[in-house]
Write a protein that holds these residues in place. Structure first.
Motif, PDB file in Angstrom:
ATOM      1  N   SER A   1       0.797  -1.013   0.022  1.00  0.00           N
ATOM      2  CA  SER A   1       0.004  -0.111  -0.155  1.00  0.00           C
ATOM      3  C   SER A   1       0.905   1.071  -0.106  1.00  0.00           C
ATOM      4  N   GLY A   2       1.715   1.148   0.976  1.00  0.00           N
ATOM      5  CA  GLY A   2       2.733   2.469   0.829  1.00  0.00           C
ATOM      6  C   GLY A   2       1.893   3.698   1.480  1.00  0.00           C
TER       7      GLY A   2
ATOM      8  N   THR B   1      12.122   2.780  -2.409  1.00  0.00           N
ATOM      9  CA  THR B   1      11.501   3.140  -3.990  1.00  0.00           C
ATOM     10  C   THR B   1      10.972   1.868  -4.453  1.00  0.00           C
ATOM     11  N   PRO B   2      10.193   2.267  -5.609  1.00  0.00           N
ATOM     12  CA  PRO B   2       9.669   1.014  -6.184  1.00  0.00           C
ATOM     13  C   PRO B   2      10.715   0.474  -7.054  1.00  0.00           C
ATOM     14  N   THR B   3      11.813   0.763  -7.406  1.00  0.00           N
ATOM     15  CA  THR B   3      12.883   0.160  -7.941  1.00  0.00           C
ATOM     16  C   THR B   3      13.550  -0.683  -6.945  1.00  0.00           C
ATOM     17  N   GLU B   4      13.650  -0.109  -5.539  1.00  0.00           N
ATOM     18  CA  GLU B   4      14.345  -0.992  -4.705  1.00  0.00           C
ATOM     19  C   GLU B   4      13.637  -2.134  -4.504  1.00  0.00           C
ATOM     20  N   CYS B   5      12.014  -2.105  -4.314  1.00  0.00           N
ATOM     21  CA  CYS B   5      11.202  -3.106  -4.161  1.00  0.00           C
ATOM     22  C   CYS B   5      11.402  -4.174  -5.136  1.00  0.00           C
ATOM     23  N   ALA B   6      11.514  -3.616  -6.239  1.00  0.00           N
ATOM     24  CA  ALA B   6      11.667  -4.923  -7.686  1.00  0.00           C
ATOM     25  C   ALA B   6      12.885  -5.586  -7.297  1.00  0.00           C
TER      26      ALA B   6
ATOM     27  N   HIS C   1       0.054   3.165 -14.055  1.00  0.00           N
ATOM     28  CA  HIS C   1       1.307   2.852 -13.437  1.00  0.00           C
ATOM     29  C   HIS C   1       1.740   4.093 -12.526  1.00  0.00           C
ATOM     30  N   SER C   2       1.641   3.691 -11.185  1.00  0.00           N
ATOM     31  CA  SER C   2       1.921   4.819 -10.390  1.00  0.00           C
ATOM     32  C   SER C   2       2.929   4.018  -9.009  1.00  0.00           C
ATOM     33  N   ASP C   3       3.506   5.025  -8.573  1.00  0.00           N
ATOM     34  CA  ASP C   3       4.269   4.591  -7.198  1.00  0.00           C
ATOM     35  C   ASP C   3       3.491   3.611  -6.599  1.00  0.00           C
TER      36      ASP C   3
END
Length: 462
Positions: A337-338, A365-370, A427-429
């Protein structure tokens, strides 16, 4: 071999299958953003929508059916509503009760193919399933899998000591094995414990697939190339590494820095990160009163808490100078959720008056989550569309209205222009955080797929 992924989410099982030479042909998912992601990554994979509407006997048979059915009602972080389904005489069908829809699809396909397909099923879920409803829910899971082959089977009572973290069962022409993986020991810096269960409906290979040590697999080095590279990318994104620090986003780009410029400018400065401790702050402890407390101490050194759909964890690392960063080794578990403050990408800087070291605290960040899930950085990206074809319009209108109906919202007949605008905003954060929080860690799925590919002799991708 062919695969169908139910409750597909981020596409972890199709990606793992593809890396092992197995073709993903079907996916069933209702969240619009993950559907857009996997349609972009697997353009030949057909999307079936709502799992409860899929008829296993009316589609092309597949060799493997995978499903990480919703876990919210069995997770210790949820309300523990348990595994309930109206077809079992319950008053309601919980989200976790959708597990039985997957079992229905498996039975329908096997009936239509005289017991030939699918041969394998893979189930992934939270360890909270062991204790949900005092252990009865996991007993039901095992019993329902066994009843695919032996319809009158009765699973014994829950063991007095509780369910073990790994076990095997077998019968006449079938086998079943399960174990608990923790992703932090499989190449990604996230504590993510999950049950993986493998059912072999035509043989005794389930234990070999799931429990055989990785080093004993004859093709592990060859088949693991892509997965190991992905995991290595995740590992190198934290801790000691050489790369670049993005001055605007204060994020670290591992392995390669941007091109050096004669002027000394640029958005990314080549940087060497020193091997110092980095801390993960538990998301549910941020912005709470001091008396509220956390789950435990509320922070971890060098390891991330598990990602989920509710909390967004933060990381803390010292900054020696504006362009000199020291970044942590392991993140907290990702959640879907964030937060909302500052759009979810805010940085909080605290400086001790007695020390020249500045400490940066920021959300993941989303990239770090990936990376923490073992996926490539770009996995969640969706190219914008200039227009929709008639087929695309029909498909996405159905996706939007299906999702609305499931969430008890009004369905509408949107115009093509309205649907195009809606699609380009998927596509959103927050949507990407949610996808990763609901997703699976790729290295664990890859290990299981490698086991299946080996026992059936599928040639792995290089």
């Amino acid at each position: 071999m062919k695969l169908m992924s139910l409750f597909d989410g981020s596409g972890g099982f199709p990606l793992a299958a593809s890396l092992c030479g197995i073709e993903p042909v079907y996916a069933a998912e209702v969240e619009p953003y993950p559907i857009a992601v996997t349609k972009n990554r697997f353009p030949k994979m057909k999307h079936l929508g709502d799992v409860s509407k899929v008829k296993g006997g009316e589609i092309e048979p597949v060799d493997i059916i995978t499903f990480g059915s919703p876990c919210q009602d069995m997770s210790i972080a949820g309300k523990r509503a348990g595994l309930k389904h109206a077809d079992m005489g319950d008053d309601e069908t919980t989200r976790s009760g959708l597990f039985l829809e997957a079992i229905r699809i498996i039975k329908e396909m096997r009936e239509a193919t005289n017991g030939v397909y699918p041969r394998y099923a893979i189930w992934e879920n939270v360890p909270g399933a062991f204790s949900s409803n005092r252990g009865e829910d996991f007993r039901t899971v095992l019993e329902e899998f066994i009843r695919v082959k032996e319809k009158d089977a009765v699973m014994p009572d829950v063991p007095k000591a509780g369910w073990p973290y790994a076990d095997c069962y077998s019968g006449n022409g079938w086998s079943l094995a399960y174990r608990v993986f923790d992703a932090q020991y499989w190449g990604v810096p996230q504590r993510r414990r999950r049950i993986y269960l493998v059912a072999d409906f035509r043989g005794q290979r389930a234990g070999e697939i799931l429990l055989k040590p990785e080093g004993l697999r004859r093709n592990s080095a060859q088949s693991g190339t892509h997965g190991q590279e992905t995991a290595r990318c995740a590992k190198n994104s934290v801790g000691t590494a050489i790369g670049g620090v993005d001055r605007y986003n204060q994020s670290f780009l591992s392995g390669l820095a941007q091109t050096l410029r004669a002027s000394g400018g640029g958005d990314c400065t080549p940087t060497v990160l020193a091997p110092v401790a980095v801390y993960c702050h538990q998301g549910n402890g941020i912005d709470r009163a001091d008396t509220a407390g956390c789950n435990g101490k509320g922070w971890k050194e060098d390891t991330s808490y598990t990602l989920n759909t509710i909390d967004r964890h933060a990381v803390c690392f010292p900054q020696q100078a504006y362009n000199k960063f020291i970044q942590e080794d392991i993140e907290a578990t990702l959640k879907a959720s964030g937060g909302t403050y500052g759009g979810g990408s805010e940085n909080l800087v605290a400086e001790q008056s007695f020390s020249p070291i500045r400490y940066i605290v920021r959300r993941l960040t989303p990239t770090e989550c990936a990376r923490l899930q073992g996926f490539p950085d770009w996995w969640g990206e969706i190219p914008k569309k200039d227009n929709l074809t008639d087929d695309e319009y029909t498909f996405w209108l159905n996706v939007r209205n299906t999702y609305a109906k499931i969430n008890n919202k009004t369905t509408k007949e949107y115009s093509k222009e309205q649907m195009l605008s809606w699609y380009n905003k998927l596509h959103s954060d927050s949507s990407e955080y949610k996808m990763w929080g609901n997703g699976i860690a790729l290295p664990n799925a890859l290990y299981v797929m490698q086991g299946i590919a080996e026992v059936v002799g599928v040639h792995h991708s290089k």
